[in-house]
Motif scaffolding. Structure first.
Motif, short mmCIF file in Angstrom:
data_model
loop_
_atom_site.label_atom_id
_atom_site.label_comp_id
_atom_site.label_asym_id
_atom_site.label_seq_id
_atom_site.Cartn_x
_atom_site.Cartn_y
_atom_site.Cartn_z
N UNK A 148 40.50 46.35 54.91
CA UNK A 148 40.87 45.28 55.98
C UNK A 148 42.35 44.35 56.52
N UNK A 149 42.16 44.30 56.79
CA UNK A 149 43.55 43.39 56.68
C UNK A 149 44.05 42.32 55.89
N UNK A 150 45.30 41.55 56.40
CA UNK A 150 46.02 40.44 55.80
C UNK A 150 45.83 39.37 56.77
N UNK A 151 45.15 38.18 56.02
CA UNK A 151 45.31 37.02 57.13
C UNK A 151 46.39 36.33 57.32
N UNK A 152 47.01 35.94 55.91
CA UNK A 152 48.68 35.86 55.78
C UNK A 152 49.18 36.78 55.07
N UNK A 153 50.18 35.64 54.88
CA UNK A 153 51.19 36.86 54.27
C UNK A 153 50.90 36.33 52.53
N UNK A 154 51.07 37.07 51.31
CA UNK A 154 50.67 36.94 50.18
C UNK A 154 51.56 35.78 49.46
N UNK A 155 51.00 34.96 48.44
CA UNK A 155 51.68 34.24 47.77
C UNK A 155 51.88 34.43 46.78
N UNK A 156 53.54 34.53 45.80
CA UNK A 156 53.28 35.85 44.37
C UNK A 156 53.96 33.64 44.06
N UNK A 157 53.17 33.94 43.11
CA UNK A 157 53.40 32.41 42.11
C UNK A 157 53.76 33.27 40.12
N UNK A 158 54.44 32.24 39.90
CA UNK A 158 54.52 32.06 37.87
C UNK A 158 53.68 30.87 37.78
N UNK A 159 52.76 31.19 36.96
CA UNK A 159 52.19 30.21 35.85
C UNK A 159 53.87 29.50 34.95
N UNK A 160 52.62 28.91 34.54
CA UNK A 160 53.53 27.85 33.24
C UNK A 160 53.77 28.87 32.27
N UNK B 163 46.20 36.56 48.05
CA UNK B 163 45.83 36.87 49.15
C UNK B 163 44.44 36.45 50.00
N UNK B 164 44.58 37.19 51.38
CA UNK B 164 43.20 37.36 52.51
C UNK B 164 43.45 37.89 52.88
N UNK B 165 42.03 38.66 53.14
CA UNK B 165 41.84 40.62 53.93
C UNK B 165 40.58 39.91 54.48
N UNK B 166 40.61 40.29 55.67
CA UNK B 166 39.12 40.20 56.54
C UNK B 166 38.83 42.05 56.82
N UNK B 167 37.51 42.38 56.69
CA UNK B 167 36.74 43.50 56.41
C UNK B 167 36.20 43.39 57.84
N UNK B 168 36.47 44.72 59.04
CA UNK B 168 35.51 44.27 60.32
C UNK B 168 34.09 45.61 59.51
N UNK B 169 33.17 45.30 59.50
CA UNK B 169 32.26 46.37 58.83
C UNK B 169 31.13 47.18 60.56
N UNK B 170 31.46 48.69 60.12
CA UNK B 170 30.76 49.33 61.44
C UNK B 170 29.51 50.05 60.97
N UNK B 171 28.83 50.77 61.63
CA UNK B 171 28.16 51.55 61.15
C UNK B 171 27.17 53.06 62.25
#
Length: 64
Positions: free
Chosen positions: A9-21, A29-37
């Motif tokens: 699919x395609x990334x909807x926006x730039x992935x966000x890298x974080x670090x926990x405490x 990350x958000x991904x959009x997938x188009x389905x075809x048959x």
């Protein structure tokens, strides 16, 4: 619980890298997938799209 899903699919926006405490890296990350048959006559039919919100941890988040 974990699931394995393989989709292209395609990334909807730039992935966000974080670090926990506790120092664990994670990425959103958000991904959009188009389905075809393919129909019996060889034409393609669009089946719609789906949005997946993903969170990955540790080395997968850092792409090392």
């Amino acid at each position: 619980m974990s699931y394995f899903i393989a989709a292209t699919g395609n990334l909807l926006r730039t992935p966000e890298l974080r670090t926990s405490e506790k120092g664990v890296s994670y990425c959103y990350a958000d991904v959009i997938v188009n389905s075809r048959n393919r129909a019996d006559d060889g034409t393609w039919k669009d089946l719609g799209s789906a949005r997946y919100s993903l969170t990955v941890f540790r080395s997968a988040a850092r792409s090392e």
